[in-house]
Each structure stands twice: as structure tokens, then as C-alpha cells.
Design a protein around this motif. Structure first.
Motif, PDB file in Angstrom:
ATOM      1  N   PHE A 214     -14.643 -17.405 -30.648  1.00 24.30           N
ATOM      2  CA  PHE A 214     -14.042 -16.415 -29.757  1.00 24.30           C
ATOM      3  C   PHE A 214     -13.803 -15.095 -30.479  1.00 24.30           C
ATOM      4  N   ARG A 215     -13.363 -15.167 -31.740  1.00 27.38           N
ATOM      5  CA  ARG A 215     -13.156 -13.939 -32.518  1.00 27.38           C
ATOM      6  C   ARG A 215     -14.481 -13.225 -32.758  1.00 27.38           C
ATOM      7  N   THR A 216     -15.538 -13.994 -32.995  1.00 26.21           N
ATOM      8  CA  THR A 216     -16.862 -13.382 -33.137  1.00 26.21           C
ATOM      9  C   THR A 216     -17.263 -12.675 -31.854  1.00 26.21           C
ATOM     10  N   GLY A 217     -16.971 -13.305 -30.715  1.00 25.24           N
ATOM     11  CA  GLY A 217     -17.254 -12.688 -29.427  1.00 25.24           C
ATOM     12  C   GLY A 217     -16.511 -11.378 -29.242  1.00 25.24           C
TER      13      GLY A 217
ATOM     14  N   ASP B  71     -15.537  -9.360 -31.641  1.00 26.27           N
ATOM     15  CA  ASP B  71     -16.185  -8.388 -32.527  1.00 26.27           C
ATOM     16  C   ASP B  71     -17.497  -7.872 -31.942  1.00 26.27           C
ATOM     17  N   LYS B  72     -18.222  -8.758 -31.251  1.00 25.69           N
ATOM     18  CA  LYS B  72     -19.535  -8.407 -30.691  1.00 25.69           C
ATOM     19  C   LYS B  72     -19.443  -7.894 -29.245  1.00 25.69           C
ATOM     20  N   LYS B  73     -18.182  -7.811 -28.728  1.00 27.73           N
ATOM     21  CA  LYS B  73     -17.980  -7.399 -27.334  1.00 27.73           C
ATOM     22  C   LYS B  73     -18.785  -8.289 -26.373  1.00 27.73           C
ATOM     23  N   THR B  74     -18.691  -9.601 -26.625  1.00 31.16           N
ATOM     24  CA  THR B  74     -19.441 -10.592 -25.857  1.00 31.16           C
ATOM     25  C   THR B  74     -18.505 -11.711 -25.397  1.00 31.16           C
ATOM     26  N   ASP B  75     -18.494 -11.958 -24.115  1.00 31.45           N
ATOM     27  CA  ASP B  75     -17.621 -12.987 -23.531  1.00 31.45           C
ATOM     28  C   ASP B  75     -18.296 -14.356 -23.679  1.00 31.45           C
ATOM     29  N   VAL B  76     -18.282 -14.890 -24.895  1.00 27.41           N
ATOM     30  CA  VAL B  76     -19.022 -16.116 -25.199  1.00 27.41           C
ATOM     31  C   VAL B  76     -18.463 -17.330 -24.463  1.00 27.41           C
ATOM     32  N   LEU B  77     -17.197 -17.314 -24.082  1.00 29.50           N
ATOM     33  CA  LEU B  77     -16.588 -18.439 -23.366  1.00 29.50           C
ATOM     34  C   LEU B  77     -16.678 -18.287 -21.852  1.00 29.50           C
ATOM     35  N   ASN B  78     -17.245 -17.189 -21.382  1.00 33.37           N
ATOM     36  CA  ASN B  78     -17.372 -16.913 -19.949  1.00 33.37           C
ATOM     37  C   ASN B  78     -16.032 -16.943 -19.226  1.00 33.37           C
ATOM     38  N   LEU B  79     -15.044 -16.312 -19.834  1.00 31.05           N
ATOM     39  CA  LEU B  79     -13.725 -16.226 -19.212  1.00 31.05           C
ATOM     40  C   LEU B  79     -13.774 -15.384 -17.935  1.00 31.05           C
ATOM     41  N   GLU B  80     -14.524 -14.281 -17.979  1.00 29.59           N
ATOM     42  CA  GLU B  80     -14.570 -13.428 -16.790  1.00 29.59           C
ATOM     43  C   GLU B  80     -15.212 -14.143 -15.605  1.00 29.59           C
ATOM     44  N   TYR B  81     -16.251 -14.931 -15.867  1.00 26.41           N
ATOM     45  CA  TYR B  81     -16.883 -15.639 -14.759  1.00 26.41           C
ATOM     46  C   TYR B  81     -15.926 -16.649 -14.143  1.00 26.41           C
ATOM     47  N   ASP B  82     -15.131 -17.337 -14.976  1.00 25.01           N
ATOM     48  CA  ASP B  82     -14.129 -18.260 -14.436  1.00 25.01           C
ATOM     49  C   ASP B  82     -13.113 -17.507 -13.588  1.00 25.01           C
ATOM     50  N   LEU B  83     -12.710 -16.314 -14.056  1.00 24.19           N
ATOM     51  CA  LEU B  83     -11.761 -15.505 -13.293  1.00 24.19           C
ATOM     52  C   LEU B  83     -12.369 -15.089 -11.953  1.00 24.19           C
ATOM     53  N   PHE B  84     -13.617 -14.656 -11.969  1.00 26.07           N
ATOM     54  CA  PHE B  84     -14.311 -14.278 -10.733  1.00 26.07           C
ATOM     55  C   PHE B  84     -14.471 -15.462  -9.790  1.00 26.07           C
ATOM     56  N   ARG B  85     -14.837 -16.605 -10.349  1.00 28.07           N
ATOM     57  CA  ARG B  85     -15.182 -17.772  -9.528  1.00 28.07           C
ATOM     58  C   ARG B  85     -13.955 -18.414  -8.898  1.00 28.07           C
ATOM     59  N   TYR B  86     -12.870 -18.504  -9.640  1.00 21.00           N
ATOM     60  CA  TYR B  86     -11.719 -19.280  -9.170  1.00 21.00           C
ATOM     61  C   TYR B  86     -10.461 -18.451  -8.930  1.00 21.00           C
ATOM     62  N   HIS B  87     -10.472 -17.201  -9.348  1.00 23.75           N
ATOM     63  CA  HIS B  87      -9.301 -16.335  -9.148  1.00 23.75           C
ATOM     64  C   HIS B  87      -9.805 -14.953  -8.752  1.00 23.75           C
ATOM     65  N   TYR B  88     -10.539 -14.913  -7.660  1.00 30.13           N
ATOM     66  CA  TYR B  88     -11.257 -13.703  -7.276  1.00 30.13           C
ATOM     67  C   TYR B  88     -10.319 -12.509  -7.076  1.00 30.13           C
ATOM     68  N   GLY B  89      -9.169 -12.735  -6.450  1.00 29.52           N
ATOM     69  CA  GLY B  89      -8.241 -11.634  -6.206  1.00 29.52           C
ATOM     70  C   GLY B  89      -7.797 -10.965  -7.485  1.00 29.52           C
TER      71      GLY B  89
END
Length: 380
Positions: free
Chosen positions: A313-316, A318-336
């Protein structure tokens, strides 16, 4: 007699001799100096078919190359010298150079979805090396190059899972999902590990991954910095980890089928997540006479896994990369919440975005005898 003649003549007119067709097995794409370079891999048909002929030589590989202002123009150029019709229905690999991915691939996969011969099932890889070099690497025992990681990644993945391979149809779906970060394994040529008659025998290896968000290139992360990915990426089958760490291990633990999930934590305007992982493991080797207590062994293994996930996650970040796909989970299950803080990625690529990591590991046996179970299910 008339019926036989009619049937025979009909078959003769409709059938094409397979030896007079060129079967494309892989397509490669590169981009340099403002031009697209397209590569086509042909493999000797006689080496693909099973045969008892022990005198056959090494499998032959032909690589066609075309150059153009667009991918289609570059891919069409080899038609001029192909000699016979090219059949595209047997393509099992689509290989992108890093520069081609940086240029964008929507136009390329759009071509695949429109032409009826192309299938959407090829494996998708990337490379930071020469596409022609990757296509030229043979397999073992003079087998067809179809028996390599490039064309068939499942075999080695079932023994040691590093980065999950991805098919074109999966990648297309992911690219069109808001907030999704795709992971494409990268291939390289290893010229050191194998030899024949004391001469190097190059073989393909996965050396890392390139991450895309929508159609945009995000980063390349080498394999040594991706160890945490194997605990959270879907499709991982078998993973080995030295415990307590790589530098001074006491035991080697193998973990089967790790399954990870994300849990959103509602903590004001800053989103946070818990990472939960569950798996079964067993000890395959021991170099020291410590960590003999079941509870201590399990606890140290869980700590080692958690450390790898946090490092990833720390590497992500540094690389500005959402390696754990946190944003997609937020979009998919917490759209508001995703909509309210869009773009949400910046708030998720922070040190405090991961609240906690819970590892639930069940070590089923720890001795050299695989059937001998660890006594007691409690780690206390």
C-alpha cells in the motif's frame, strides 16, 4: 454414385487445406517515435500437434512486423508478405509494450471487438523489453512455444502465484468501470536460471506489473515490491512466505487460496478501510528450532503477511496507484460517498486510509509429515 459425386465435390470446394493457412498465435503492440509497431507470432504447426517423432527439431517461430500511424495500419502491413491467408481465431496472447500502454489502448481493443475473427479471450501481458524478444523465447524439450507462460500461465500460477493473469475481456470490463485500477503482468526474459550443455537457455518470467486506471497508465511496479499483492488479489492459488522475515527465516509457510475483502469505515469526511484476509497454510520447511509453538507460529506468519500488505500500500502511495482498488470499492458499494468526494483517489492514497489489517490464518500442519495435524485449534 451421383450422390457421392455431389457430396465429394461440395466438400472439396468448401474446405481449405490447413497447411495453406497461417495461424497467428500472438499479437504484439509497441509505440515509438510517433509510430505504432505491430507484431504477429506464427508457430510451426507441426510442433503444435502431438507426435511420436523423436527426430523433430526445435519449434520454429516466425515474427512479422508492421509499422504505421495507427495500430490497424501497422497490423495490416504484414499481409503484404504473408504468402497465405492469416487466420486470427487462434490468437491466445495480446502483448503491449510499456510505451504502447502509455499511449492508450482503447482504440486497440476496439479493433478486436469489431472484427469477427478476433476473440476476446487472449491473455493480456505487458513488457518493458523488446516485444520481438518476448515472442522469440522457446519452451522446454523442443515443445511448442504454446507451452510457455506467454500462452499458458495457469500451470506455473497453480504452484507459485505472483500476479494473476488477465484476459482481454476482463481488462475491457475493468477499464470501463469507474474507479477501477487494472493490473497487467509484465514479462521479461530471464537468461540466467536455465542452461543446456552449459549454455544459457533463456526463459520467460513475470517481473512485475503495470497498472492502468480507465485507459490511463499509472505505474510499473517490480515484482520485489509486489509481494503484498498476492494476499489481496483475486485468483491467487498458492503462495510461499518465509517467517518471520526474508532476511532470517525460521520456517517457510505455504498458504493456499487467500481470500481478501475490504470493509469501509465511516470516520467523518476521510474514508478509511479495514483489510480482511482469510486463508489456510502449512509449513513446508524449517531451518531453525524456534516458532515451535502453534500460536506463536501462526501469529508470526500473520505479522509477516500484514507487513507485506502494508508495504504494498505504501508503494502504491508513492506511485500514485490504487493497488488495493479502494476507490472501486467505494464506487461500487458506497456510491453516494464516492460521488460526494469525487475524485476520491487522492483521499484514499494516504497513510491513514488503511485503518487496520485482519489476518485469519489456519495452519493445518507444521511437521514434515503432511498428514500429521497440529494439535489444538487455539493459538493461545
Amino acid at each position: 454414385m451421383i450422390v457421392e459425386l455431389l457430396i465429394g465435390s461440395g466438400c472439396a470446394n468448401d474446405m481449405e487445406n490447413i497447411e495453406k493457412l497461417n495461424y497467428a498465435n500472438a499479437i504484439g503492440v509497441d509505440y515509438k517515435d510517433g509510430k505504432y509497431y505491430a507484431y504477429i507470432q506464427f508457430i510451426d504447426f507441426q510442433n503444435v500437434a502431438k507426435t511420436s517423432d523423436s527426430s523433430r527439431g526445435p519449434a520454429k517461430i516466425w515474427i512479422g512486423e508492421g509499422v504505421g500511424d495507427t495500430f490497424e495500419e501497422a497490423l495490416f502491413q504484414p499481409y503484404e508478405t504473408a504468402q497465405e491467408r492469416i487466420i486470427w481465431g487462434h490468437v491466445t496472447v495480446l502483448l503491449f509494450s510499456e510505451s504502447a500502454l502509455k499511449e492508450g489502448i482503447k482504440g486497440i481493443y476496439d479493433s478486436f471487438s469489431r472484427y469477427h475473427e478476433y476473440r476476446l479471450t487472449p491473455w493480456v501481458y505487458a513488457t518493458r523489453e523488446s516485444v520481438k524478444d518476448i515472442f522469440s523465447v522457446p519452451g522446454f524439450f523442443e515443445r511448442s512455444p504454446l507451452s510457455t507462460i506467454l500462452h499458458e500461465p495457469k500451470g506455473i500460477h497453480s504452484q507459485t502465484s505472483k500476479v494473476t493473469s488477465i484476459r482481454l475481456q476482463q481488462l475491457i470490463r475493468q477499464i470501463n468501470e469507474p474507479g477501477f485500477t487494472s493490473c497487467i503482468p509484465t514479462l521479461a526474459v530471464n537468461k540466467i536460471q536455465w542452461s543446456v550443455k552449459n549454455k544459457p537457455d533463456p526463459k520467460l518470467t513475470i517481473d512485475g506489473a503495470i497498472f492502468l486506471k480507465s485507459d490511463a497508465y499509472r505505474s510499473y511496479i517490480p515484482l520485489k515490491e509486489l509481494s503484498g499483492l498476492r494476499w489481496v488479489q483475486p485468483g491467487i492459488i498458492r503462495v510461499g512466505i518465509p517467517v518471520p522475515d526474508h532476511k532470517d527465516p525460521s520456517v517457510q509457510v505455504v498458504v493456499d487460496n487467500p481470500k481478501a475483502s475490504l470493509k469501509y469505515m465511516n470516520r467523518g469526511d476521510r474514508p478509511q478501510y479495514d483489510v480482511n484476509m482469510k486463508a489456510t497454510g502449512y509449513v513446508v520447511s524449517r531451518t531453525k528450532d524456534d516458532l515451535l509453538n502453534f500460536g506463536q507460529l501462526t501469529s508470526e506468519t500473520e505479522k509477516a503477511i500484514e507487513a507485506e500488505i502494508r508495504s504494498l500500500f505504501r508503494t502504491g502511495i508513492d506511485k500514485k496507484t490504487d493497488v488495493l482498488n479502494l476507490e472501486y470499492d467505494l464506487f461500487r458499494y458506497h456510491y453516494g460517498k464516492w460521488k460526494a468526494m469525487s475524485p476520491a483517489e487522492d483521499r484514499l492514497l494516504t497513510d491513514d486510509a488503511i485503518h487496520d489489517i485482519h489476518i485469519d490464518l489456519n495452519i493445518t500442519h507444521s511437521s514434515s509429515e503432511k498428514n500429521k495435524r497440529v494439535q489444538g485449534s487455539s493459538r493461545h
